[in-house]
Design a protein around this motif. Structure first.
Motif, PDB file in Angstrom:
ATOM      1  N   PRO A 137      -5.312  15.879 -17.585  1.00 16.16           N
ATOM      2  CA  PRO A 137      -5.159  14.510 -18.093  1.00 16.16           C
ATOM      3  C   PRO A 137      -6.416  13.919 -18.703  1.00 16.16           C
ATOM      4  O   PRO A 137      -6.330  13.124 -19.643  1.00 16.16           O
ATOM      5  CB  PRO A 137      -4.719  13.727 -16.861  1.00 16.16           C
ATOM      6  CG  PRO A 137      -5.252  14.509 -15.711  1.00 16.16           C
ATOM      7  CD  PRO A 137      -5.162  15.947 -16.123  1.00 16.16           C
ATOM      8  N   THR A 138      -7.594  14.242 -18.181  1.00 15.84           N
ATOM      9  CA  THR A 138      -8.811  13.586 -18.671  1.00 15.84           C
ATOM     10  C   THR A 138      -9.783  14.547 -19.341  1.00 15.84           C
ATOM     11  O   THR A 138     -10.771  14.107 -19.916  1.00 15.84           O
ATOM     12  CB  THR A 138      -9.552  12.878 -17.513  1.00 15.84           C
ATOM     13  OG1 THR A 138      -9.899  13.847 -16.513  1.00 15.84           O
ATOM     14  CG2 THR A 138      -8.679  11.798 -16.913  1.00 15.84           C
TER      15      THR A 138
ATOM     16  N   ALA B 279      -0.360  20.365 -20.576  1.00 14.05           N
ATOM     17  CA  ALA B 279      -1.085  19.136 -20.899  1.00 14.05           C
ATOM     18  C   ALA B 279      -1.183  18.227 -19.682  1.00 14.05           C
ATOM     19  O   ALA B 279      -2.215  17.595 -19.446  1.00 14.05           O
ATOM     20  CB  ALA B 279      -0.397  18.414 -22.056  1.00 14.05           C
ATOM     21  N   ASP B 280      -0.107  18.147 -18.889  1.00  9.99           N
ATOM     22  CA  ASP B 280      -0.111  17.307 -17.691  1.00  9.99           C
ATOM     23  C   ASP B 280      -1.191  17.735 -16.707  1.00  9.99           C
ATOM     24  O   ASP B 280      -1.730  16.913 -15.958  1.00  9.99           O
ATOM     25  CB  ASP B 280       1.245  17.369 -16.989  1.00  9.99           C
ATOM     26  CG  ASP B 280       2.316  16.578 -17.727  1.00  9.99           C
ATOM     27  OD1 ASP B 280       1.952  15.744 -18.578  1.00  9.99           O
ATOM     28  OD2 ASP B 280       3.507  16.812 -17.459  1.00  9.99           O
TER      29      ASP B 280
ATOM     30  N   THR C 293      -1.958   6.350 -20.818  1.00 11.69           N
ATOM     31  CA  THR C 293      -1.932   7.145 -22.043  1.00 11.69           C
ATOM     32  C   THR C 293      -0.739   8.095 -22.042  1.00 11.69           C
ATOM     33  O   THR C 293       0.043   8.129 -22.975  1.00 11.69           O
ATOM     34  CB  THR C 293      -3.241   7.931 -22.207  1.00 11.69           C
ATOM     35  OG1 THR C 293      -4.312   7.004 -22.380  1.00 11.69           O
ATOM     36  CG2 THR C 293      -3.189   8.840 -23.420  1.00 11.69           C
ATOM     37  N   GLY C 294      -0.585   8.877 -20.981  1.00  8.98           N
ATOM     38  CA  GLY C 294       0.572   9.763 -20.871  1.00  8.98           C
ATOM     39  C   GLY C 294       0.518  10.955 -21.809  1.00  8.98           C
ATOM     40  O   GLY C 294      -0.267  10.998 -22.745  1.00  8.98           O
ATOM     41  N   THR C 295       1.363  11.923 -21.528  1.00 10.02           N
ATOM     42  CA  THR C 295       1.430  13.117 -22.363  1.00 10.02           C
ATOM     43  C   THR C 295       2.233  12.831 -23.620  1.00 10.02           C
ATOM     44  O   THR C 295       3.278  12.185 -23.572  1.00 10.02           O
ATOM     45  CB  THR C 295       2.075  14.282 -21.597  1.00 10.02           C
ATOM     46  OG1 THR C 295       1.311  14.551 -20.425  1.00 10.02           O
ATOM     47  CG2 THR C 295       2.127  15.533 -22.457  1.00 10.02           C
TER      48      THR C 295
ATOM     49  N   GLU D 137      -6.874  11.523 -23.192  1.00 10.88           N
ATOM     50  CA  GLU D 137      -7.747  10.565 -22.510  1.00 10.88           C
ATOM     51  C   GLU D 137      -9.205  11.027 -22.524  1.00 10.88           C
ATOM     52  O   GLU D 137     -10.049  10.451 -21.856  1.00 10.88           O
ATOM     53  CB  GLU D 137      -7.278  10.370 -21.062  1.00 10.88           C
ATOM     54  CG  GLU D 137      -5.921   9.711 -20.950  1.00 10.88           C
ATOM     55  CD  GLU D 137      -5.517   9.438 -19.513  1.00 10.88           C
ATOM     56  OE1 GLU D 137      -6.416   9.335 -18.658  1.00 10.88           O
ATOM     57  OE2 GLU D 137      -4.325   9.323 -19.247  1.00 10.88           O
TER      58      GLU D 137
ATOM     59  N   GLY E  98       5.922  12.086 -21.524  1.00 10.69           N
ATOM     60  CA  GLY E  98       5.549  11.629 -20.195  1.00 10.69           C
ATOM     61  C   GLY E  98       5.938  10.176 -20.020  1.00 10.69           C
ATOM     62  O   GLY E  98       6.019   9.422 -20.996  1.00 10.69           O
TER      63      GLY E  98
ATOM     64  N   GLN F 197      -2.831  15.042 -23.636  1.00 12.43           N
ATOM     65  CA  GLN F 197      -2.965  13.806 -22.864  1.00 12.43           C
ATOM     66  C   GLN F 197      -3.785  12.792 -23.639  1.00 12.43           C
ATOM     67  O   GLN F 197      -3.464  11.625 -23.678  1.00 12.43           O
ATOM     68  CB  GLN F 197      -3.631  14.105 -21.506  1.00 12.43           C
ATOM     69  CG  GLN F 197      -2.648  14.548 -20.447  1.00 12.43           C
ATOM     70  CD  GLN F 197      -1.992  13.369 -19.734  1.00 12.43           C
ATOM     71  OE1 GLN F 197      -2.334  12.226 -19.971  1.00 12.43           O
ATOM     72  NE2 GLN F 197      -1.028  13.662 -18.882  1.00 12.43           N
TER      73      GLN F 197
ATOM     74  N   GLN G  26       4.437  20.802 -22.076  1.00 12.81           N
ATOM     75  CA  GLN G  26       4.066  19.545 -21.444  1.00 12.81           C
ATOM     76  C   GLN G  26       3.337  19.795 -20.133  1.00 12.81           C
ATOM     77  O   GLN G  26       2.365  19.102 -19.801  1.00 12.81           O
ATOM     78  CB  GLN G  26       5.312  18.699 -21.180  1.00 12.81           C
ATOM     79  CG  GLN G  26       5.007  17.392 -20.441  1.00 12.81           C
ATOM     80  CD  GLN G  26       6.250  16.645 -20.025  1.00 12.81           C
ATOM     81  OE1 GLN G  26       7.354  16.994 -20.458  1.00 12.81           O
ATOM     82  NE2 GLN G  26       6.103  15.616 -19.205  1.00 12.81           N
TER      83      GLN G  26
ATOM     84  N   GLY H 139       3.827   5.996 -21.303  1.00  7.09           N
ATOM     85  CA  GLY H 139       2.683   6.437 -22.084  1.00  7.09           C
ATOM     86  C   GLY H 139       2.636   5.856 -23.475  1.00  7.09           C
ATOM     87  O   GLY H 139       3.645   5.419 -24.036  1.00  7.09           O
TER      88      GLY H 139
END
Length: 253
Positions: A191-192, A187-188, A153-155, A170, A216, A168, A184, A219
């Motif tokens: 992630p979930t 958000a990193d 998915t990535g940022t 997810e 990211g 993110q 960023q 993603g």
């Protein structure tokens, strides 16, 4: 004491009215998915619970939706507006499943959050609206729902009117949770459990671009839906009443 009593009575009898504001809601789905089906005013979904959800995939409108004349929930009545929506190039679509978003009154949140349009690997894209001021009001809030529960998915960045936020995306289990990250790095770090929607408040442009980007590596962005929620304005009667209250207070001093 007499001034306080008079003032309290005036405020109590005044009441603060508000002009009704409409809500445009669009469920974004994978190709061939019916989503909410035909817009039904009774099928409520969203952080701001509303009916009348339109449905679109990457190729445009689904079911009876007309992206050149979006409908809106105006106080529980389905109305046709002059607002339009365009989905830019680069989008595909997929289905991920979602649970825990429904509430006792909004029974279609899971449906809205389980399918989405997505952008290609490490690419961006734009979803645009026009004629929003006449359709929902001079000022409105923008809710962008994003849920794609896969490892790549990535940022992602989302920009509205010069303001950029990161997610993110997810987080596919409810309830709704806002991703309000200005960087960023923030958000990193989540992630979930970093939220499943982004809110942009107090937007006033007639035409709106929602710009999605990738910051990211490796993603993809999944966008489940968009809500344009008009911000109610004080009614004329309420404003006149406030003016009268101020006059009463002034005379009593």
């Amino acid at each position: 004491m007499k001034l306080k009593t008079t003032t309290m009575l005036a405020v109590t009898s005044l009441g603060i009215g508000a002009a009704q504001a409409a809500i445009i809601s669009v469920d974004l789905v994978q190709m061939g998915n019916n989503g909410h089906g035909n817009a039904d005013i009774t099928e409520l979904a969203g952080v701001v619970e509303a009916g009348g959800w339109e449905t679109a995939d990457r190729d445009g409108a689904r079911n009876d939706t007309n992206l050149s004349a979006l409908r809106a929930d105006d106080g529980g009545t389905l109305v046709t507006t002059s607002a339009t929506m365009t989905i830019g190039a680069g989008f595909a679509g997929y289905f991920t499943g979602a649970s825990g978003f429904n509430t006792g009154t909004a029974l279609f949140n899971n449906d809205m959050m389980d399918s989405y349009v997505e952008l290609g690997l490490d690419t961006g894209g734009t979803i645009s609206f026009t004629n929003l001021n006449a359709s929902v009001g001079a000022v409105y809030d923008v809710y962008v729902y994003m849920n794609r529960n896969f490892g790549n998915t990535g940022t992602k960045s989302v920009t509205v009117g010069g303001t950029t936020k990161f997610i993110q995306g997810e987080d596919d289990t409810g309830p709704f949770s806002e991703a309000n990250y200005a960087t960023q790095a923030a958000a990193d770090a989540n992630p979930t459990e970093g939220g499943n929607y982004i809110l942009f408040s107090g937007v006033s442009t007639d035409n709106l671009d929602i710009v999605f980007g990738h910051v990211g590596p490796n993603g993809r962005a999944g966008i489940n839906g968009v809500q344009i929620v008009g911000v109610p304005e004080p009614s004329s009667a309420a404003l006149l009443g406030l003016g009268g209250l101020a006059l009463i207070m002034r005379r009593r001093k």
